[in-house]
Design a protein around this motif. Structure first.
Motif, PDB file in Angstrom:
ATOM      1  N   ARG A  78     -85.717 -17.505  -0.333  1.00 42.39           N
ATOM      2  CA  ARG A  78     -85.699 -17.111   1.079  1.00 42.39           C
ATOM      3  C   ARG A  78     -87.117 -16.927   1.598  1.00 42.39           C
ATOM      4  O   ARG A  78     -88.027 -16.578   0.837  1.00 42.39           O
ATOM      5  N   ALA A  79     -87.278 -17.122   2.901  1.00 39.04           N
ATOM      6  CA  ALA A  79     -88.532 -16.814   3.584  1.00 39.04           C
ATOM      7  C   ALA A  79     -88.194 -16.395   5.009  1.00 39.04           C
ATOM      8  O   ALA A  79     -87.154 -16.794   5.548  1.00 39.04           O
ATOM      9  N   ARG A  80     -89.060 -15.616   5.626  1.00 35.40           N
ATOM     10  CA  ARG A  80     -88.748 -15.091   6.961  1.00 35.40           C
ATOM     11  C   ARG A  80     -90.021 -14.685   7.683  1.00 35.40           C
ATOM     12  O   ARG A  80     -90.961 -14.171   7.075  1.00 35.40           O
ATOM     13  N   ARG A  81     -90.046 -14.925   8.975  1.00 38.41           N
ATOM     14  CA  ARG A  81     -91.118 -14.478   9.857  1.00 38.41           C
ATOM     15  C   ARG A  81     -90.503 -14.009  11.169  1.00 38.41           C
ATOM     16  O   ARG A  81     -89.481 -14.551  11.611  1.00 38.41           O
ATOM     17  N   PRO A  82     -91.113 -13.037  11.840  1.00 38.71           N
ATOM     18  CA  PRO A  82     -90.664 -12.718  13.198  1.00 38.71           C
ATOM     19  C   PRO A  82     -90.994 -13.872  14.139  1.00 38.71           C
ATOM     20  O   PRO A  82     -92.001 -14.565  13.954  1.00 38.71           O
ATOM     21  N   THR A  83     -90.148 -14.081  15.128  1.00 39.50           N
ATOM     22  CA  THR A  83     -90.402 -15.130  16.109  1.00 39.50           C
ATOM     23  C   THR A  83     -91.388 -14.614  17.159  1.00 39.50           C
ATOM     24  O   THR A  83     -91.102 -13.611  17.833  1.00 39.50           O
ATOM     25  N   PRO A  84     -92.528 -15.274  17.318  1.00 37.58           N
ATOM     26  CA  PRO A  84     -93.466 -14.875  18.387  1.00 37.58           C
ATOM     27  C   PRO A  84     -92.974 -15.443  19.721  1.00 37.58           C
ATOM     28  O   PRO A  84     -93.591 -16.315  20.339  1.00 37.58           O
ATOM     29  N   ALA A  85     -91.842 -14.919  20.180  1.00 40.31           N
ATOM     30  CA  ALA A  85     -91.082 -15.564  21.253  1.00 40.31           C
ATOM     31  C   ALA A  85     -91.829 -15.608  22.574  1.00 40.31           C
ATOM     32  O   ALA A  85     -91.545 -16.463  23.415  1.00 40.31           O
ATOM     33  N   ARG A  86     -92.786 -14.719  22.784  1.00 41.87           N
ATOM     34  CA  ARG A  86     -93.504 -14.699  24.062  1.00 41.87           C
ATOM     35  C   ARG A  86     -94.827 -15.457  23.990  1.00 41.87           C
ATOM     36  O   ARG A  86     -95.575 -15.473  24.959  1.00 41.87           O
ATOM     37  N   GLU A  87     -95.072 -16.088  22.871  1.00 43.07           N
ATOM     38  CA  GLU A  87     -96.318 -16.853  22.709  1.00 43.07           C
ATOM     39  C   GLU A  87     -96.082 -18.313  23.077  1.00 43.07           C
ATOM     40  O   GLU A  87     -94.962 -18.727  23.391  1.00 43.07           O
ATOM     41  N   ASP A  88     -97.159 -19.103  23.009  1.00 41.13           N
ATOM     42  CA  ASP A  88     -97.018 -20.515  23.361  1.00 41.13           C
ATOM     43  C   ASP A  88     -96.295 -21.273  22.252  1.00 41.13           C
ATOM     44  O   ASP A  88     -96.072 -20.766  21.155  1.00 41.13           O
TER      45      ASP A  88
END
Length: 321
Positions: free
Chosen positions: A33-43
């Motif tokens: 498994r791997a995981r990162r937060p989504t930088p949803a407000r970035e480009d």
């Protein structure tokens, strides 16, 4: 000698809050498994950087040599015909060429894209509550409302990978405007944030911990709070209308409901089943069964792998049998 059971699929589950990845085997097990937060407000490039970081973790494992394909389940809308995504809650991605970007990172392996609701459907049909059912609707009721269809025993993705997107069926013609541009969508009524918003607008107030989420509204409803109960009843009514419309259109046998809001249990399911009787009235639609999803938070990853396996003919076990 190598067998089909040795093959793995790299799966990505991309949403507005997290980007998850895993290596999935032919029994639906997640080996890495791997995981990162989504930088949803970035480009868009920054968001893709998070996807690349997740893939990079998978690429560096000893199992990577067994990977035969990549399956992606993404928040939508998606367009599998062009390999692009435009998630409503990731504004930096509009017609973003996700399939091409991922293909460039995975050494020429085929990449299959579906919407996240379709991925959840593939998972529940393969190993969950819809297993063995020839015709099913599976739904994710969470920050948004998504879904997918199984018709004639096979995952039905549609030309763009969005078939079954029940969250944007309009069930209230003069209702609130939805971010999709329509009015009165199921999502605008039944998603977690909208359940919480409606309860707050009607006078419900969080407890001492200050939690204003749909989960807190569910806890209040379970304790008998009338405003909280009313907000869930309204959500259940919208879901029931959407399920009934789907059952009438394509004759599903079962509707499987998962996602965070489904964690409310009978606070949601009891009024949902009751209101479904009001809407699914024709003989061929009235027997549709409503079940909770079984696979929980791993459904997106398992389903992205299952969708890729079905499309590419991987693994000896056919998806859904």
């Amino acid at each position: 000698m190598r067998t089909a059971s040795d093959d793995l699929v790299a799966a990505l589950d991309i949403g507005g809050t997290k980007i998850a990845g895993a290596l999935v085997d032919g029994r639906g097990r997640l080996l890495v498994r791997a995981r990162r937060p989504t930088p949803a407000r970035e480009d868009g490039a920054t968001v893709m950087g998070a996807v690349a970081a997740v893939l990079g973790e998978l690429l560096r494992t000893a199992h990577w040599s067994r990977v035969r394909a990549v399956g992606i389940g993404s928040a939508g809308p998606v367009d599998a015909s062009t390999g692009t995504v435009s998630p409503v809650n990731v504004p930096g991605w509009r017609d973003f060429p996700l399939v091409a970007e991922v293909a460039g990172l995975v050494g020429g392996r085929p990449v299959v894209l579906v919407g996240d609701g379709v991925a959840m459907t593939a998972a529940e049909h393969w190993q969950g509550a819809a297993r063995g059912r020839a015709n099913a609707l599976c739904m994710v009721v969470s920050t948004g409302v998504g879904g997918g269809l199984v018709l004639g025993g096979r995952l039905h993705t549609g030309p763009t990978g969005n078939a079954g997107h029940i969250g944007h069926i309009s069930v209230d013609f003069d209702g609130d405007a939805c971010p999709c541009g329509a009015r009165g969508c199921v999502e605008r009524i039944a998603s977690g944030p909208n359940i919480a918003r409606r309860a707050l607008d009607a006078g419900w107030r969080p407890g001492p911990d200050g939690d204003p989420s749909a989960a807190a509204v569910a806890a209040a409803a379970e304790a008998g709070d009338p405003v909280a109960l009313a907000s869930f009843a309204r959500a259940a009514q919208a879901l029931a209308a959407g399920i009934a419309a789907t059952a009438t259109l394509v004759e599903i046998e079962v509707a499987v409901v998962g996602g965070g809001v489904a964690g409310a249990g009978e606070v949601l399911f009891a009024p949902l089943r009751e209101r479904l009787r009001d809407y699914a009235t024709l003989s061929f639609a009235s027997s549709v069964e409503v079940l909770p999803a079984r696979l929980g938070s791993d459904a997106g990853l398992v389903g992205a792998a299952a969708a890729a396996a079905q499309q590419l003919g991987l693994w000896a076990v056919a998806v859904g049998r």
